[in-house]
Write an enzyme that holds these catalytic residues in place. Structure first.
Site, short mmCIF file in Angstrom:
data_model
loop_
_atom_site.label_atom_id
_atom_site.label_comp_id
_atom_site.label_asym_id
_atom_site.label_seq_id
_atom_site.Cartn_x
_atom_site.Cartn_y
_atom_site.Cartn_z
CB CYS A 37 37.46 48.59 50.11
SG CYS A 37 35.90 48.09 49.36
CG HIS B 220 41.61 51.00 46.28
ND1 HIS B 220 41.47 50.01 47.24
CD2 HIS B 220 40.35 51.38 45.94
CE1 HIS B 220 40.19 49.80 47.47
NE2 HIS B 220 39.48 50.62 46.69
CD GLU C 45 45.00 53.96 43.72
OE1 GLU C 45 45.84 53.55 44.55
OE2 GLU C 45 44.12 53.24 43.21
CE LYS D 138 41.10 46.31 45.57
NZ LYS D 138 42.36 46.96 46.03
CG HIS E 259 37.57 45.28 45.68
ND1 HIS E 259 38.29 45.19 46.85
CD2 HIS E 259 37.09 46.57 45.64
CE1 HIS E 259 38.26 46.33 47.48
NE2 HIS E 259 37.54 47.19 46.77
CG PHE F 119 31.46 51.68 48.95
CD1 PHE F 119 32.24 52.07 47.89
CD2 PHE F 119 30.41 50.80 48.71
CE1 PHE F 119 32.00 51.61 46.61
CE2 PHE F 119 30.17 50.32 47.43
CZ PHE F 119 30.96 50.72 46.37
#
Length: 426
Positions: free
Chosen positions: A173, A313, A324, A345, A350, A409
């Site tokens: 991502c 994010h 975050e 998002k 996402h 990830f």
């Protein structure tokens, strides 16, 4: 006159944004996308690409009303993967937005870097079914080139005859953020004049969905898809899969000025780090994310108190949103309570490897307009996510400097620093 400046002890070309293009679950043009963000429109709905009735999650944020033949001839459109079609569509928009005429430019100094987390997985699944059901002779000769991640960048380069740096970034991502950061570095050091960069993803497929369902990473709010993506909210239960593409045109300042381009913003710097902690979970207290933000601000020579806005994010996952938030507090201290943040998002889901691209575009639009779009579905804010996340309403304020976060990830972290363009800036 070559417009070089020194930052952190080394000479650089200034990097400016001159064009933007998007294909998203809430709009297939820059204007439509931005209007939808400001109106708080969700792209969540039931999956239409295939029968998802047997899956634990049956919702996603799909690109709607996209005609592949608008970007490729019918025969080519049939064989290209959707990820490549999305990349071509967004790139075409961005090139037009930048009023770029490659006939008048040195194509040897124009390049393409486009990120994708998974690439042509739709092609992979379909051709694998051909192999299993009909044998090896029925596998398309275009299987390999249409599956591999780098072909999004390759197809854009082929389409426009661009012979400068050309490759893909693959970091889950964070892929598009790394693509944009790398493209900016290429221009800064003088290896290209113009770069087409961003990300593209088309992973709403049976295998992808099954994998994310098994990992319990995505929302199961099947009866209420428009409210399923709810970053920083107590009721969040995972992210919502999205798809699409975002492309920006980056140029050196002198190149943009020489051709009379309109400048929409400037990329001041970037930072990258690794969690080295877990394959999917973020490091405790967002330690790796904090290091990426610190590195980006150092690279840009920006003090944390100068940041007006953070495009987070903000995935709507239990651990990620808290990590975050903790990271922002670590980096910004008391200013974390002053800066405005939000999550794109919450509306588009996402977009995985393309997320950073459409989010930096939202960030630049916010700097242009002084409007920070809402984080929708933030109705019951998690006490552990206790910052100002523009809950359900637009925030209007002047924005000079902003950052955009992307974490993937594998522990990949990347932060971009953007600013309003000023002639006598950095």
């Amino acid at each position: 006159m070559v417009n070089l400046y020194r930052r952190n002890g080394r000479p650089r070309h200034r990097v400016v944004v001159t064009g933007m293009g998007v294909l998203t679950p809430i709009g297939n043009s820059l204007d439509a996308y931005w209007e939808a963000l400001l109106s708080g429109r969700s792209g969540g709905a039931g999956i239409t690409r295939f029968d998802a009735s047997n899956f634990s999650t049956r919702i996603a944020c799909e690109v709607k009303d996209f005609d592949p033949t608008s970007v490729a001839e019918k025969k080519e459109a049939r064989r290209l993967d959707r990820a490549q079609l999305y990349a071509l569509g967004a790139a075409n928009q961005a090139i037009k937005h930048a009023e770029t005429n490659f006939e008048k430019l040195d194509r040897d100094r124009c390049g393409v870097v486009i990120g994708s987390g998974i690439g042509g997985i739709d092609t992979f699944e379909k051709q694998h079914q051909n192999l299993l059901n009909q044998g090896p002779g029925r596998v398309s000769p275009f299987f390999i080139p249409m599956m591999i991640v780098d072909m999004c960048a390759g197809m854009v380069s082929l389409r426009y005859g661009l012979k400068g740096p050309n490759y893909a970034t693959v970091s889950a991502c964070a892929s598009a953020a790394h693509a944009i950061a790398n493209s900016a570095h290429i221009i800064e050091r003088g290896d290209a004049d113009l770069m087409i960069t961003g990300g593209s993803e088309a992973t709403i497929t049976p295998a992808s969905l099954a994998g994310f369902c098994s990992a319990r990473a995505i929302s199961q709010r099947n009866d209420d898809p428009e409210h399923a993506s709810r970053p920083f909210d107590v009721g969040r239960d995972g992210f919502v899969m999205g798809e699409g593409a975002g492309i920006v045109i980056l140029e050196s300042l002198e190149h943009a000025q020489k051709r009379g381009a309109r400048i929409y913003g400037e990329i001041l710097g970037s930072g990258m780090s690794a969690d080295a902690y877990h394959i999917t979970a973020p490091a405790p207290q967002g330690e790796g994310a904090a290091r990426a933000m610190k590195a980006a601000l150092l690279d840009a020579e920006v003090d944390p108190t100068q940041v007006d806005y953070i495009n987070t994010h903000g995935t709507s996952t239990g651990l990620g949103d808290i990590a975050e938030t903790d990271a922002i507090k670590t980096v910004f201290g008391d200013h974390a309570r002053t800066v405005i943040a939000n999550s794109t998002k919450s509306m588009i889901g996402h977009l995985l490897g393309a997320a950073a691209a459409v989010e930096i575009i939202a960030t630049i639009q916010s700097m242009q307009t002084g409007k920070i779009h809402p984080t929708i579905n933030l109705d019951d804010q998690d006490p552990k996510c206790d910052l100002n996340y523009a809950a359900n309403e637009i925030v209007e304020r002047p924005i000079q400097t902003a950052i955009s976060n992307s974490f993937g990830f594998g522990g990949h972290n990347s932060t971009l620093v953007a600013a309003r363009f000023e002639e006598n800036g950095s």
